[in-house]
Scaffold this motif. Structure first.
Motif, short mmCIF file in Angstrom:
data_model
loop_
_atom_site.label_atom_id
_atom_site.label_comp_id
_atom_site.label_asym_id
_atom_site.label_seq_id
_atom_site.Cartn_x
_atom_site.Cartn_y
_atom_site.Cartn_z
N ILE A 11 0.84 -1.21 0.00
CA ILE A 11 0.00 0.00 0.00
C ILE A 11 0.87 1.25 0.00
CG2 ILE A 11 -1.64 1.32 1.38
CD1 ILE A 11 -2.78 -1.38 2.35
N SER A 12 1.91 1.23 0.81
CA SER A 12 2.82 2.39 0.88
C SER A 12 3.42 2.70 -0.48
CB SER A 12 3.94 2.13 1.88
OG SER A 12 3.43 1.98 3.19
N GLN A 13 3.84 1.64 -1.17
CA GLN A 13 4.52 1.81 -2.45
C GLN A 13 3.55 2.21 -3.56
OE1 GLN A 13 6.66 -1.64 -3.67
NE2 GLN A 13 7.59 -0.66 -5.45
N LYS A 14 2.39 1.57 -3.61
CA LYS A 14 1.47 1.76 -4.74
C LYS A 14 0.51 2.93 -4.54
CE LYS A 14 3.10 -1.94 -6.74
NZ LYS A 14 3.97 -1.83 -7.95
N ALA A 15 0.09 3.15 -3.30
CA ALA A 15 -0.96 4.15 -3.06
C ALA A 15 -0.45 5.44 -2.43
CB ALA A 15 -2.04 3.54 -2.17
N LEU A 16 0.57 5.34 -1.59
CA LEU A 16 1.01 6.52 -0.84
C LEU A 16 2.15 7.27 -1.52
CD1 LEU A 16 0.90 5.14 2.82
CD2 LEU A 16 -0.90 6.31 1.51
N GLY A 17 3.16 6.55 -1.99
CA GLY A 17 4.35 7.21 -2.53
C GLY A 17 5.34 7.52 -1.44
N LEU A 27 9.90 -3.27 1.73
CA LEU A 27 9.89 -2.32 0.62
C LEU A 27 11.14 -2.44 -0.23
CD1 LEU A 27 8.61 0.83 2.56
CD2 LEU A 27 7.38 -0.31 0.69
N PRO A 28 11.07 -2.06 -1.52
CA PRO A 28 12.30 -1.99 -2.33
C PRO A 28 13.26 -0.96 -1.76
CG PRO A 28 10.33 -1.88 -3.70
CD PRO A 28 9.87 -1.73 -2.30
N VAL A 29 14.54 -1.24 -1.85
CA VAL A 29 15.55 -0.32 -1.29
C VAL A 29 15.45 1.05 -1.93
CG1 VAL A 29 18.03 0.12 -1.15
CG2 VAL A 29 17.13 -2.14 -0.57
N SER A 30 15.23 1.11 -3.23
CA SER A 30 15.16 2.40 -3.92
C SER A 30 14.01 3.25 -3.37
CB SER A 30 14.99 2.19 -5.42
OG SER A 30 13.82 1.43 -5.69
N PHE A 31 12.87 2.62 -3.09
CA PHE A 31 11.72 3.33 -2.54
C PHE A 31 12.04 3.84 -1.13
CE2 PHE A 31 7.75 3.67 -0.21
CZ PHE A 31 6.91 4.32 -1.10
N ILE A 78 20.61 0.49 1.90
CA ILE A 78 19.96 1.81 1.88
C ILE A 78 21.03 2.91 1.84
CG2 ILE A 78 18.58 3.44 3.22
CD1 ILE A 78 17.04 1.00 4.32
N ALA A 79 22.07 2.76 2.65
CA ALA A 79 23.13 3.77 2.68
C ALA A 79 23.81 3.89 1.32
CB ALA A 79 24.16 3.43 3.76
N VAL A 80 24.10 2.77 0.69
CA VAL A 80 24.73 2.80 -0.64
C VAL A 80 23.79 3.43 -1.66
CG1 VAL A 80 25.63 1.36 -2.50
CG2 VAL A 80 26.24 0.84 -0.13
N ALA A 81 22.50 3.14 -1.55
CA ALA A 81 21.53 3.76 -2.46
C ALA A 81 21.47 5.26 -2.27
CB ALA A 81 20.15 3.14 -2.24
N LEU A 82 21.52 5.73 -1.03
CA LEU A 82 21.54 7.17 -0.77
C LEU A 82 22.80 7.82 -1.35
CD1 LEU A 82 20.23 7.24 2.91
CD2 LEU A 82 19.06 8.19 0.91
#
Length: 366
Positions: A72-78, A101-105, A133-137
Motif C-alpha cells: 500500500i505504501s509503495q502503490k498508493a502513498l508514494g 519495501l524496495p531499497v530504492s523506494f 539503503i546507505a549505498v543507495a543514498l
C-alpha cells in the motif's frame, strides 16, 4: 567552525522546507546554534501538527500484515506520504514495513522521514538492509539524508558501508552530519589510509570547506592528523585551500589547524603562492582580530617570506588602538612576545610609538 556549521544548518533547513538552498543562504551568516534550533522548531511544526488523516492511515496499517502495508505504501502513498505515515508508527512496526519495501523506494522515502524517529527505526532494521539503503543514498548523492542517518548507525554497519562509498561522499556527509559527536568515532573506523585518501580527495576535488568542517568536529589528535595530511598535499593542490579560506572568510576554521603543524609543515604552508598575495594577507588580519586567534596566526607569520611579513605588519599597524591593545594583551597572556616583536619591528615609526604607548604593552613583564 561556526560559519561552516551555520552553512550546513542552512542547507539542511532548506531541504526540510523544500526550498532552494540560495533562498535560505542568509541563515548561514547567523550563529549556527540558532539555526539548528530554528531547524528543530521547523521539524516539530511539520511533523507534530500533521493532519489526522496520517494517524488514521497509520492505525489502518496495524490491521494488515507488514507485506500488505508495504505494498500500500509503495502503490498508493508514494515516498513522501509513506515516510509521513512511518513517522506516526511505533519504530518496530515501521521497521517491519520498511524491510518489505524496495531499497530504492526506502532511500527516496528517507529524505522525508521525521528526523527524530530515525534512531528508533534504524536500531530495528536488519544490517544488510541498512547497508543497501546507505549505498543507495550515496548513489542518489543525497548527502543531507545520509548526514541524518550516519550518526545513528552501528559500528558494524559503518564498517561495511565506508568501503562502498566514495571519499567525496564521506566528506560531504561529514559536513552535513546531524550527530557531530559521532564523527570522531567514524574517522577512527576509517583508518589512517582511508583518511589520507579522503583528504587527498578534498585537495583534488576542491572540497576543502567540507574537510575543514570535518576537522572542526573531530578530536584534537585527529585534527592534528588531518592538518598534517593536508600539509602533505602538493602545493598546487594545497594553495587552493588558502584561496578558498580567504574567499569565504574561513580563517577561524583554518588557523587552529595551522597551529597544529610541525616546523617543516608550517614552512610548507608559509611558502604557498597565495600567502604572498597582499589581498589575502590583508584580509586575514581583520579575521584574526575578530576571532582573537593571534596565538594561532603568529607562528605562521614568523615563517612567512619577508615581503609577506611586511604586508601583515602594515595591516596590523593600521588597526585601532583598541584592537592593538587586545593583540598585545593576548600576546602577553600566551607569552608570544618573541613572535610579535619582530613583527612590530617591521612597522613604521608612528605605529611603533602607538604600540609602545599602549597600556597593555607598558604592563608587559620586562
Amino acid at each position: 567552525m561556526d560559519k561552516l556549521r551555520g552553512r550546513a544548518e542552512a542547507q539542511k533547513t532548506a531541504r526540510l522546507l523544500d526550498v532552494e538552498p540560495d533562498a535560505l543562504a542568509f541563515l548561514g551568516e547567523l550563529p549556527a546554534e540558532d539555526v539548528r534550533r530554528f531547524r528543530a522548531d521547523c521539524v516539530a511544526t511539520l511533523h507534530d501538527r500533521a493532519p489526522d488523516m496520517l494517524d488514521r492511515i497509520a492505525s489502518a496499517t496495524k490491521l494488515v500484515p507488514a507485506g500488505v502495508a508495504a505494498a500500500i505504501s509503495q502503490k498508493a502513498l508514494g515516498p513522501r506520504l509513506a515516510a509521513a505515515v512511518a513517522g506516526r508508527l511505533e519504530p518496530a512496526r515501521a521497521a517491519d514495513i520498511i524491510e518489505k519495501l524496495p531499497v530504492s523506494f526506502t532511500a527516496e522515502s528517507c529524505a522525508h522521514l521525521d528526523p527524530r524517529r530515525i534512531s528508533g527505526i534504524v536500531d530495528r532494521l536488519d544490517e544488510d538492509l541498512l547497508v543497501r539503503i546507505a549505498v543507495a543514498l550515496a548513489e542518489r548523492e543525497d548527502h543531507i539524508t545520509m548526514g541524518r542517518f550516519v550518526g545513528h548507525l552501528r559500528d558494524s554497519a559503518l564498517g561495511r558501508i565506508l568501503p562502498q562509498v566514495a571519499d567525496a561522499v564521506v566528506l560531504r556527509t561529514g559536513f552535513l552530519i546531524d550527530v557531530p559527536e559521532r564523527l570522531g568515532h567514524i574517522v577512527e573506523l576509517m583508518g589512517e589510509e582511508r583518511l589520507a585518501g579522503v583528504i587527498g580527495t578534498a585537495a583534488a576535488d576542491g572540497l576543502w570547506a567540507e574537510a575543514l568542517a570535518v576537522a572542526g568536529m573531530v578530536t584534537g589528535e585527529q585534527r592534528g592528523r588531518i592538518a598534517s595530511l593536508a600539509a602533505a598535499q602538493p602545493p598546487e593542490r594545497l594553495d587552493p585551500l588558502v584561496v578558498t579560506v580567504a574567499g569565504q572568510g574561513l580563517w577561524e576554521s583554518l588557523l587552529p589547524l595551522v597551529a597544529l603543524l610541525g616546523p617543516e609543515e608550517l614552512r610548507t604552508v608559509a611558502g604557498l603562492p597565495s600567502l604572498r598575495d597582499p589581498d589575502v594577507l590583508g584580509g586575514v588580519v581583520p579575521a584574526v582580530v575578530a576571532t582573537g586567534l593571534w596565538g594561532e596566526f603568529l607562528p605562521l607569520v614568523e615563517v612567512l617570506p619577508e615581503g609577506s611579513r611586511r604586508v601583515v605588519a602594515a595591516r596590523a599597524a593600521a588597526l585601532s588602538d583598541a584592537e592593538l591593545d587586545a593583540l598585545v594583551r593576548e600576546v602577553g597572556k600566551r607569552d608570544l612576545w618573541e613572535l610579535v616583536l619582530p613583527l612590530v619591528e617591521l612597522m613604521d615609526d608612528e605605529a611603533k610609538v602607538r604600540i609602545f604607548a599602549l597600556p597593555a604593552f607598558e604592563e608587559r613583564p620586562s
